[in-house]
Design an enzyme around this catalytic site. Sequence first.
Site, short mmCIF file in Angstrom:
data_model
loop_
_atom_site.label_atom_id
_atom_site.label_comp_id
_atom_site.label_asym_id
_atom_site.label_seq_id
_atom_site.Cartn_x
_atom_site.Cartn_y
_atom_site.Cartn_z
N GLU A 7 160.18 35.25 -77.11
CA GLU A 7 158.81 34.76 -77.26
C GLU A 7 158.32 34.24 -75.91
O GLU A 7 159.05 33.60 -75.17
CB GLU A 7 158.78 33.65 -78.30
N LYS A 16 152.55 36.61 -84.90
CA LYS A 16 153.14 35.50 -85.64
C LYS A 16 152.21 35.05 -86.76
O LYS A 16 151.03 34.78 -86.55
CB LYS A 16 153.40 34.33 -84.67
N CYS A 45 160.11 32.43 -83.64
CA CYS A 45 160.39 31.00 -83.51
C CYS A 45 160.54 30.30 -84.85
O CYS A 45 161.39 30.65 -85.65
CB CYS A 45 159.32 30.35 -82.65
#
Length: 559
Positions: free
Chosen positions: A307, A369, A420
């Site tokens: 990321e 995301k 994440c």
Amino acid sequence: MASETDAPGPDGSARDGEPLRAAPARRPGRIRRSVAAVRLHWRSELVAVAAGLALALAFPPYDVWPLSIVAVAVLSALVRGRSARQGAWLGFLLGLPFFIGLLKWLHVIGWDTVIGLSFVEALFFVPLGAGLAVTSRLPAWPLWAACLWVAQEWARDRVPLGGFPWGRLAFANTGTPFTPLAALGGAPLVTFAVALSGALLAWAALRLLPLLRTWRTRRAPAAALPALGATGLAAAVAAAGYAVPVPTDADDTVSVAVVQGNVQQAGMDFLGRPMLILNNHVEATLDLADDIDAGRVARPDLVLWPENASDLDPYRSTEARAAIDRAVSAVGVPILVGALVDHPTKEGYVENQGIVWDPETGPGDSYTKQHPVPFGEYVPFRDQLSKVISRLERVPRDFHPGEEPGVLDVGPARLGDVICFEVAYDGIVRDTVNAGARALVVQTNNATYGNTGQPEQQLAMSRLRAVEHGRAIVTAATSGISAIVAPDGTIEQQTEEFTQDVLTAELPLRDDRTVSDRVGAAPEWTLAGLGLLMWAGAAVRERRGRGGEPRAASKEAAE
């Protein structure tokens, strides 16, 4: 007459205009009992706080996982026979120090953030404690206690602002006898089993402690048998995971290289100047290409970047695009690039993406995301809060959420991309696997929280997800910890934090789905609903049995 005289006020003086009766004399014995009860209650509060700190130690980086069982047992014993209000208070006293200890990695932002978030999360332990107290008077109460722990996590994982699943009992048990249960019912079933074991131990302790005074009597050994049986049942629940098969056989494999480029500095200002982080990952990939050309390393089928590996939008920055093209051309295989991308239609918004970058065709499929982090990647109620919290200016643009699971074809592999903190959310990971992901990639950037314990906590979640879905998981981090996790949850390789490194591995690819993938959220809803139903039923029965008055708490000495 004594009944007509003015009684003194709180300060010993007469109250103006109020004829009061003389206060009745108190019995000395009653005063002594009240003082003793206060002392015992104070001890109970201290025990609750200590249990909360112990629960924090059950999680990484400490990993003393049996303390998760102990903490549940202590709270279950403390609230046994108390009123709902007392149980609620004890639940909060456990929850607040627990979350402060667990989330202390947020101190890099500010200790006020640690305290504030911990307070909000501890509020969920208020109804938990109340429910445990009320249901503790029901038959089979350890079972309802375990269900209520699931209900607490069910609520906390969803509200407010999409929830915050950190601190689930399952995440303290990612390499324990309980872990294989995740393949049957996911993280909620692991939490249920841990809580049930703890509640059973509490039941056994509450039965055994009074017997210690009369152990020499003839009836004491026989009376201890139920407690010993409960202890054995708690052990059986823990050992049940050994009977659960964890599927690990690969249908085929793919060779991967994971690039950890590192950052210039830790903390809130890890980004530094533009292009620094991107150049780190390009340089590490060029070094990998040199090793391939020299025959020191076999050419992988694909390369994984973390990321935020590109700190500039590669679609708009010609410099960033040229740097990525250079790395992809040198290694000669597709790279999954983590990048921040300007939203194509909504000005002022940015998207956190994983982009498949091919050496011949350039950027292709991408995943956005789905669950941006509140106050980290977007600011709720920005107009109102930014006027009083100047620190929010450090989040200048809000991240726009994606809407589809991150299933991407990266070279010959169909991978599921999870970015994440999304690894903490059951539904996001499950939907990705059910959409066809044959292995999972967690692209993450933990540079803000390096050397705080947060990367270890997040890696533990990957271990549980591997078992839950029967999938190998690759964690690709900018500054660490990057890791290769096998489908059985074993960490096969991992990097050190704040080092530039490259991991290479043969990654098993699987098509079969686990029972947990098939049943979805049904176990969680069932267990949580059962716990709440028993709580409501117990409360109604109490009120009816007392003519509308809540049942009084049992004596402190009984606890």
